[in-house]
Design a protein around this motif. Structure first.
Motif, mmCIF file in Angstrom:
data_model
loop_
_atom_site.group_PDB
_atom_site.id
_atom_site.type_symbol
_atom_site.label_atom_id
_atom_site.label_comp_id
_atom_site.label_asym_id
_atom_site.label_seq_id
_atom_site.Cartn_x
_atom_site.Cartn_y
_atom_site.Cartn_z
ATOM 1 N N PHE A 1 10.280 -8.107 -17.087
ATOM 2 C CA PHE A 1 8.988 -7.433 -17.046
ATOM 3 C C PHE A 1 8.393 -7.548 -15.648
ATOM 4 O O PHE A 1 8.438 -8.597 -15.026
ATOM 5 C CB PHE A 1 8.040 -8.025 -18.080
ATOM 6 N N LEU A 2 7.852 -6.449 -15.175
ATOM 7 C CA LEU A 2 7.370 -6.404 -13.796
ATOM 8 C C LEU A 2 6.139 -7.269 -13.593
ATOM 9 O O LEU A 2 6.061 -8.058 -12.656
ATOM 10 C CB LEU A 2 7.062 -4.956 -13.410
ATOM 11 N N PHE A 3 5.130 -7.142 -14.480
ATOM 12 C CA PHE A 3 3.898 -7.912 -14.390
ATOM 13 C C PHE A 3 3.642 -8.597 -15.732
ATOM 14 O O PHE A 3 4.049 -8.086 -16.778
ATOM 15 C CB PHE A 3 2.705 -7.007 -14.044
ATOM 16 N N PRO A 4 2.957 -9.748 -15.742
ATOM 17 C CA PRO A 4 2.712 -10.468 -17.000
ATOM 18 C C PRO A 4 1.791 -9.696 -17.938
ATOM 19 O O PRO A 4 0.706 -9.273 -17.560
ATOM 20 C CB PRO A 4 2.071 -11.783 -16.542
ATOM 21 N N GLY B 1 9.883 -0.614 -9.668
ATOM 22 C CA GLY B 1 10.017 -2.060 -9.511
ATOM 23 C C GLY B 1 9.893 -2.486 -8.067
ATOM 24 O O GLY B 1 10.746 -3.200 -7.527
ATOM 25 N N GLY B 2 8.819 -2.081 -7.423
ATOM 26 C CA GLY B 2 8.577 -2.423 -6.024
ATOM 27 C C GLY B 2 7.605 -1.433 -5.422
ATOM 28 O O GLY B 2 7.031 -0.589 -6.116
ATOM 29 N N GLY B 3 7.393 -1.548 -4.109
ATOM 30 C CA GLY B 3 6.472 -0.640 -3.441
ATOM 31 C C GLY B 3 6.583 -0.764 -1.941
ATOM 32 O O GLY B 3 7.404 -1.539 -1.418
ATOM 33 N N VAL B 4 5.769 -0.003 -1.236
ATOM 34 C CA VAL B 4 5.775 -0.034 0.224
ATOM 35 C C VAL B 4 4.587 -0.844 0.725
ATOM 36 O O VAL B 4 3.510 -0.840 0.122
ATOM 37 C CB VAL B 4 5.729 1.402 0.804
ATOM 38 N N THR C 1 -3.940 -2.741 -9.145
ATOM 39 C CA THR C 1 -4.457 -4.064 -8.792
ATOM 40 C C THR C 1 -3.331 -5.081 -8.647
ATOM 41 O O THR C 1 -3.312 -5.888 -7.704
ATOM 42 C CB THR C 1 -5.458 -4.545 -9.853
ATOM 43 N N PHE C 2 -2.374 -5.047 -9.573
ATOM 44 C CA PHE C 2 -1.259 -5.996 -9.501
ATOM 45 C C PHE C 2 -0.352 -5.697 -8.313
ATOM 46 O O PHE C 2 0.186 -6.619 -7.689
ATOM 47 C CB PHE C 2 -0.469 -5.964 -10.814
ATOM 48 N N TYR C 3 -0.171 -4.421 -7.991
ATOM 49 C CA TYR C 3 0.598 -4.085 -6.788
ATOM 50 C C TYR C 3 -0.117 -4.592 -5.533
ATOM 51 O O TYR C 3 0.509 -5.139 -4.615
ATOM 52 C CB TYR C 3 0.787 -2.565 -6.687
#
Length: 388
Positions: free
Chosen positions: A185-188, A164-167, A130-132
């Motif tokens: 941190f990647l997401f809160p 730490g990322g995506g397409v 969901t966050f991505y």
């Protein structure tokens, strides 16, 4: 790879009979304990090696290969990490997120282990996905189930190694530096925790309803009254650190033999080391009866054929072609379409493990004889008579 002084297998051989008489033991626990009791004993067979130079003779007994056995994980861990090397995305940070559940849900988890653990996997993946998606990206996640705390008590949680990322929809990679105000941190975490709780509780409610059961109302109330804990840790940097990071959690068992500090076979007392994370992670010792020790250890035997390491998103097997494209975009070597699993001998050479080498003159030893396995007795007899 030196042998430790005290071993879980020896405790099972000495006190497994008493443990079986006091506790109702499920089939998977009985089978795993039976294998560990025989691990590297004459019952499993082995081979005799001799050094052609100095005449040193060494007898090696076969391992049980049970995934819960502390003595059988070094090989599997090394082979697994070798397979993961091809999947590393160059120049990308990997974040570590841990999803836990409150102890009020532990009775539900113990009663429906396979269902509960699978729901934890799906809830963790759906939360991070969901966050991505809020960033318009598809990320990659490796999830690893652990059911224990450092003190060996029951504590199911999911370790997630997160890219730490995506397409994006066009297959172009985008780096994520971290959440606003906390780049480590990647997401809160404050947002991850309630979403994971909502998704897991919804899944458990739905799946238990199909079984004609339900989460007790007082347990449900406790679940929504207390905040759930989601840990998020700084990223690992560099390919070597990433692989060390993943391998550290992938094939860990409830307790390693090296953590058993003392074992009194006559009195049936076991002392082991653990980290007290409530007091800064300081090392402490715990002493208990061998039967209680085996009972705690038995809580972490997984259901048969249950997959405890799962890959999602970009790291899933169905996205292997997409992963190869991303690796090429970032200047790395794409993972081969057909991979050859390295032999144990090759991994030993790379790790510097001296397998089949004479400890005195360092010559390669020659197999002199094969010891055939002995037909194993029933577990009740095995735990009393097996010896190394």
């Amino acid at each position: 790879m030196s042998r430790t002084r005290y071993e879980v297998g020896q405790i099972i051989r000495d006190w497994g009979g008493e443990f079986l008489s006091r506790h109702q033991v499920a089939g998977p626990v009985r089978k795993s304990f039976g294998r560990m009791a025989l691990c590297r004993t004459q019952y499993l067979g082995g081979h005799v090696e001799v050094c052609p130079e100095c005449g040193e003779v060494h007898v090696s007994y076969n391992s049980c290969r049970d995934r819960h056995c502390p003595k059988c994980q070094n090989k599997e861990r090394a082979l697994w990490v070798e397979m993961r090397k091809d999947e590393v995305i160059p120049g990308v940070k990997y974040f570590h997120v841990v999803f836990t559940v409150p102890d009020c849900l532990h009775p539900v988890a113990m009663a429906h282990q396979a269902m509960f653990y699978s729901a934890m996997f799906r809830a963790a993946w759906n939360t991070l996905r969901t966050f991505y998606r809020n960033q318009g990206l598809q990320g990659g996640i490796t999830c690893i189930l652990h059911t224990w705390g450092s003190n060996l008590h029951y504590h199911p949680h999911i370790h997630c190694i997160v890219t730490g990322g995506g397409v994006d929809a066009d297959g172009v990679w985008h780096h994520l530096e971290g959440c606003k105000g906390a780049r480590d941190f990647l997401f809160p975490v404050q947002a991850l925790s309630p979403m994971f709780r909502a998704k897991l509780m919804a899944m458990l409610t739905s799946r238990l309803k199909k079984l004609g059961e339900a989460i007790p109302q007082h347990v449900r109330k406790q679940c929504f009254e207390k905040p759930w804990v989601v840990y998020s840790r700084p990223p690992a940097k560099g390919v070597g650190q990433v692989l060390e990071y993943i391998g550290r959690y992938a094939y860990r068992v409830a307790i390693s033999n090296s953590r058993i500090l003392d074992y009194d076979a006559g009195e049936g007392k076991v002392t082991y080391d653990y980290k007290d994370y409530r007091h800064g992670g300081c090392h402490k010792t715990m002493t208990m009866s061998a039967v209680d020790f085996l009972h705690l250890f038995s809580l972490h035997i997984l259901p048969p054929a249950f997959v405890r390491i799962r890959h999602y998103g970009l790291l899933s097997p169905s996205c292997r072609d997409k992963l190869r494209i991303v690796q090429e975009q970032l200047g790395g070597t794409p993972a081969p379409k057909e991979r050859r699993k390295k032999t144990y001998e090759e991994v030993c050479r790379e790790q510097g493990w001296e397998i089949g080498i004479c400890p005195h003159c360092k010559c390669r030893m020659i197999a002199l004889d094969i010891i055939m396995p002995i037909r194993a007795p029933p577990l009740s007899a095995r735990v009393r008579t097996a010896s190394v």
